[in-house]
Design an enzyme around this catalytic site. Structure first.
Site, PDB file in Angstrom:
ATOM      1  CD  GLU A 465      -2.851  -1.299   2.367  1.00 11.69           C
ATOM      2  OE1 GLU A 465      -2.750  -0.473   3.279  1.00 11.69           O
ATOM      3  OE2 GLU A 465      -3.737  -2.172   2.332  1.00 11.69           O
ATOM      4  CG  ASN A 508      -0.376  -6.865  -1.791  1.00 13.50           C
ATOM      5  OD1 ASN A 508      -0.935  -7.392  -2.756  1.00 13.50           O
ATOM      6  ND2 ASN A 508      -0.885  -6.901  -0.565  1.00 13.50           N
ATOM      7  CG  HIS A 543      -9.593  -5.823   0.466  1.00 13.44           C
ATOM      8  ND1 HIS A 543      -9.871  -6.978   1.152  1.00 13.44           N
ATOM      9  CD2 HIS A 543      -8.279  -5.573   0.666  1.00 13.44           C
ATOM     10  CE1 HIS A 543      -8.768  -7.410   1.743  1.00 13.44           C
ATOM     11  NE2 HIS A 543      -7.780  -6.581   1.464  1.00 13.44           N
ATOM     12  CD  GLU A 572      -4.376  -8.012   1.325  1.00 14.12           C
ATOM     13  OE1 GLU A 572      -5.256  -7.314   1.853  1.00 14.12           O
ATOM     14  OE2 GLU A 572      -3.162  -7.790   1.462  1.00 14.12           O
ATOM     15  CG  ASP A 574     -12.383  -9.182   1.336  1.00 12.83           C
ATOM     16  OD1 ASP A 574     -12.294  -8.175   0.609  1.00 12.83           O
ATOM     17  OD2 ASP A 574     -11.911  -9.214   2.497  1.00 12.83           O
TER      18      ASP A 574
END
Ligand code: XIL
Length: 983
Positions: A465, A508, A543, A572, A574
């Site tokens: 990030e 990432n 996300h 990641e 979701d």
């Protein structure tokens, strides 16, 4: 759950009193609903596995008779004494159980004996019938049946059933509870303080605890807690020996504020120790307890460690105020077995299928689910800086080693997450650090971690990030960046590469599917690779939520990075069921889970198509119960993953594995009033809203829209189809009637070629149920759903001028048209505004002349003060939730500015300047809003709305907008109007 590091230091300073080895007075009935232990309460409206026994018997759930709650199980149609209701009994050979139940006869039925009986067939023997409990039951009251049961011989067909001495009696059953005996980790622990003692609860430090009659949640007493010395000081219950490692427990306790305490927040936590090291975890995060109300703190906990100290306690997030505690319960949650008759995810996808994991996820049924479906893992927290190097040079690899070992034993590949991040990084790392010191700390950390797991961890998220697309250089202003600039990234990659030259090194980030962030990350990776920084790959966190962004944006990102020649992974994934940061469901609507299944299907269609670019896809948690989205950004019920709370496959799983098993999605689209010309051109009015995406199948995809009018329904499809063919066509099916439009047009329809395919427009008779199918030889992409006519989307324009921002209405404003707020959200009269807009450079100017003779800012809440809110969406995306660049800019009549946006409004909060001036009969607001994320040009369309809040004293008495009718403009940008920039 997250370790509460901040508490460690505080708690180490205090001496925790030694509690007795077992919580006493703790036993009692199980208290929970159908998910805790074996409790059948029928409150979910199902028979919970109970069915009829005997021909003609019927067993139903009814609200006519209930012992607890509102539903009970009714048995009718019996014609023999052994007829009744039965269930496959959950008894395990060798374990003893107590069985309790409540029974009552249907009104008018004669009293008789009602019995609970077990039928089973021992291996090689005769079927036996064993009485468990019996009582005389009448139609006048609920009667409790209770008994115990155990069997030792290997048996099949073990059934528990209710029968009656009268062959035809109709009866109801409710609250049937089966509790295993003898194992203290299976027995419920409860406290009600009715006996006048503290029932084993003891203070953590100086707090005073006593059973008191001053307040009670149920019964006549509660535990009064006073004299607390710190926020963490209060009542604790020793539960060592009452929880088994790997098992899940449901916990619940009621709290209320003590005397003279106007407000406070309380939560439920656990302290565990292995040796001398205490760890703290939250079971229920502190929440508001309004004065005078009992509030329930509840959650589940899975013990994942060998412990020699285990204690539950209630604490506040600050302050030492007194409170009451009552009706505590802790019950073992019997896990559902995992499904073994469904395909393993990892066998169904052409890349490594990963899951984020924590220690509890490796135990019991969670461990079984992981091993069955996943061949990759990412420790979700265990390798982060706060976990691995909590203080300088003191490394802790307890959880890291355990998880790496688990994964290695199961042949899973491991992603190391993460070496340098701005979050979950202890303060000491940045404290007093100049660039040299910081890079040295980084080097030591990276070298230590990567060397330790050399050859075991295949991929590292070296930096996490680091991009902020709202900064001119695209880089996040983290302490890393502020102190060391880009060199922290260079150093982290260099050292990681030196420590394990075979590990793949990744950068990432989240939101990489949004074009601006995508480009900022792309530019950074390109630059660093150009310098020779050893970046092997890019990780896309993904996300996402149920609406945003479309799968096509994810595909565009993967295609973009493919051109850079880097490896890519989804790291990641979701899919939150919420589009904003405040909503929460009490129960998740089932159709939302079906929609989520389709969303997962579309995403995995992309991943499969792009499999050559993707080496793994990781979901951020194996099942909904362990998702971080249960507590981020707020504590709420969420269900973002492939398996549910009980580890059963959701529609989302079938979306990945076999979409043909999904129920059709129930999609919805609004058709604003409008009459575009049907000529294959794209009128301005189509541009007011984005096209609803129809996800790609084969080579075709599309976007479509509708407008309603007295003449019928106007439909538009923008088709992406790179090769023209004879089969190319769009079929609109409206209330069962098909309307086909080819590349050459059709009846009351037109088509035109576009850069990426073709556009069709059609006017068809009005209707509600619509299917749009886009067809070519490679596939058929469809959208099916319901269309609702709504009011036209309002459109206004801004003239190109810059005013002087002084609260005086200068001449420049007269160049712009005037709009008025007249859409009442609250009340039907009150303050309104006349509004005009100008633009110049990258700034939008808004003038609101508010008619409001009585002004107040008495309310503590800005939206309940006399104020004007200006809503601006720079790319007119009309998304359900706010994007980073969407803003709600509120200016009070005194000039006070408040800004709303995504949860912290970080991307927009500095964009606004404003002046307010009181004038006779009201006030004037002049605001300047910078829009740095877009290039403003004549013709640019902005999502735009204005709301006027009218306060009387401390209350808001009316609210009115220009376009948005939903009263959700502060959460949802999709119903704002449109502002067009003029030349
Ligand atoms: C999350 C964890 O899942 C939580 O348990 C923790 O409390 C906060 O961090 N992006 C990331 C992950 O890169 O490390 C974050 O994980 C989720 C967002």
């Amino acid at each position: 759950m997250r370790t509460l590091r901040a508490l460690v230091a505080a708690a180490l300073l205090c001496l925790v009193p030694v509690l007795p080895a077992h919580a006493d007075d703790g036993s009692g009935g199980s208290t929970g609903g159908s998910t805790t232990g074996f409790t059948y309460d029928f409150e979910d409206g199902t028979t919970q596995g109970w069915g009829p026994r005997g021909d003609g018997v019927s067993v139903t759930v009814t609200a006519d008779a209930a012992h607890g709650g509102t539903s009970g199980l009714l048995t009718t149609g019996r014609t023999a004494t052994w007829h009744g209701a039965s269930i496959a009994a959950p008894f395990v050979r060798g374990t003893g159980y107590t069985v309790t139940a409540y029974a009552r006869l249907v009104t008018g039925q004669p009293a008789g004996t009602l019995a609970l009986t077990v039928q089973r067939t021992p291996a090689g023997g005769e079927t036996t019938y064993e009485r468990v409990a019996a009582a005389t039951v009448t139609d006048g009251a609920w009667v409790r049946l209770s008994g115990s049961y155990q069997f030792t011989a290997e048996s099949t067909d073990v059934l528990l059933y209710a029968e009656s001495s009268d062959a035809t009696t109709e009866f109801s059953l409710d609250d049937i509870v089966i509790t295993p005996l003898g194992d203290p980790t299976r027995e419920p622990v409860t406290s009600d303080f009715e006996d006048g003692t503290a029932q084993g609860w003891a203070p953590r430090a100086a707090a005073v605890l006593e059973s008191s009659a001053d307040a009670a949640h149920a019964g006549g007493r509660a535990l009064a807690v006073s004299g607390r010395s710190a926020s963490w000081d209060g009542p604790a219950l020793n539960v060592l020996g009452r929880m088994a490692k790997g098992d899940k427990y449901a916990l619940s306790v009621w709290v209320r504020l003590g005397p003279d305490t106007p407000s406070g927040r309380l939560g439920l936590s656990v302290e565990r120790r292995s040796g001398d090291t205490p760890s703290y975890e939250r079971i229920a995060s502190p929440k508001d307890v309004p004065a005078g109300e009992w509030v329930q703190l509840s959650g589940t906990y899975t013990l994942a460690y060998d412990v020699d100290f285990l204690s539950l306690y209630v604490e506040s997030d600050s302050g030492t105020f007194p409170f009451y505690l009552d009706d505590f319960s802790m019950t073992y949650v019997q896990p559902k077995p995992i499904q073994t008759d469904i395909p393993a995810l990892k066998d169904e996808v052409p890349f490594v299928m990963g899951s984020a994991i924590s220690r509890p996820d490796t135990l019991g049924v969670h461990g079984e689910l992981l091993a069955r479906h996943f061949n990759g893992v990412t420790p979700g927290n265990a390798l982060k800086w706060d976990a691995t190097e909590p203080s300088e040079g003191e490394f802790d690899f307890t959880d890291g080693d355990y998880l790496v070992d688990f994964a290695t034993r199961h042949g899973m590949t491991i992603r190391g997450h993460t070496l340098a991040w701005h979050s979950q990084t202890p303060d000491w790392v940045f404290a007093g650090a100049d660039k040299e010191t910081l890079l040295k700390r980084l080097e030591t950390h990276v070298r230590t971690l990567v060397s330790r797991y050399k050859g075991k961890i295949a991929v590292w998220d070296v930096v996490n990030e680091v991009v902020d697309e709202n900064q001119p250089d695209g880089l996040r202003r983290s302490p890393w960046y502020e102190i060391a600039g880009l060199d922290f990234i260079r150093t982290a990659f260099r050292v990681a590469h030196e420590a394990d030259p075979d590990a793949k090194l990744f950068i990432n980030d989240y939101n990489t599917e949004f074009p601006r962030k995508r480009e900022a990350l792309y530019a950074l990776v390109k630059r660093l690779k150009g310098e020779g920084v050893p970046i092997d790959g890019v990780g896309h966190q993904l996300h996402l939520n149920i609406e945003q962004p479309p799968a096509s944006a994810v595909e565009a990102t993967i295609e973009r990075f493919a051109s850079l020649g880097v490896e890519q992974q989804v790291t990641e994934l979701d899919v939150s069921i919420y589009t904003d940061f405040v909503s929460s469901y009490d129960a998740i609507p089932p159709e939302l889970l079906v929609e989520q299944g389709h969303r997962y299907k579309e995403l995995f269609d992309v991943f499969r198509r792009q499999a050559a670019e993707l080496s793994s896809v990781t979901v951020w948690g194996e099942s909904d119960d362990v998702s971080w989205l249960q507590s981020w950004p707020i504590t709420r019920l969420n269900a973002p993953l492939l398996f549910d709370d009980e580890l059963q496959a959701k529609p989302a799983y079938w979306g990945v594995v076999d979409p043909s098993r999904l129920a059709p999605p129930v999609r919805r689209l609004e058709a604003p009033a409008g009459t575009p010309r049907v000529d294959g051109g794209r009128d301005l009015q189509w541009d007011l809203l984005p096209d609803a995406p129809i996800a790609r199948v084969g080579d075709v995809s599309a976007g479509f829209q509708a407008r309603s009018s007295a003449k019928g329904l106007y439909l538009l499809a923008e088709v992406t189809d790179p090769t023209a063919g004879r089969e190319d066509r769009v079929t609109f099916t409206v209330d069962g009637t098909r309307h086909v439009v080819t590349r050459h047009g059709g009846h009351k329809a037109a088509a035109r070629r576009t850069r990426t395919g073709y556009r069709v427009e059609a006017l068809v008779p009005a209707g509600k149920d619509v299917t749009v199918t886009v067809h070519d030889t490679t596939g058929e992409a469809t959208w099916t759903g319901e269309i609702t006519p709504v009011a036209a989307v309002k459109l206004t324009s801004a003239a190109r001028r810059a005013p002087v921002l002084d609260g005086v209405v200068d001449r420049a404003w007269s160049a712009a048209p005037e709009i008025r707020t007249a859409t009442w959200l609250q009340g039907t009269s009150g303050a309104t505004a006349k509004v005009r807009s100008l633009w110049s450079g990258s700034t939008l100017y808004v003038l609101a002349q508010v008619a409001d003779p009585v002004l107040s800012e008495e309310s503590p809440n800005a939206w309940e003060q006399d104020s004007v809110e200006i809503f601006v969406d720079p790319d007119n995306g009309k998304t359900k939730g706010y994007g980073d660049d969407d803003g709600q800019y509120r200016v009070g009549f005194t000039g006070r500015i408040t800004v709303g946006g995504t949860f912290d409004a970080a991307g927009v909060k500095d964009n606004v300047r404003a002046v307010a001036k009181q004038v006779p009969g009201g006030y004037v607001v002049e605001a300047a809003i910078d829009l740095p994320t877009v290039t403003l040009r004549p013709g640019t369309l902005l999502g735009f709305d204005v709301q006027v809040n009218d306060a009387t004293g401390a209350a808001r008495t009316s609210a009115v907008t220009w376009n948005d009718v939903t009263d959700r403009a502060y959460l949802d940008t999709s119903h704002w109007g449109v502002l067009r920039l003029a030349r």
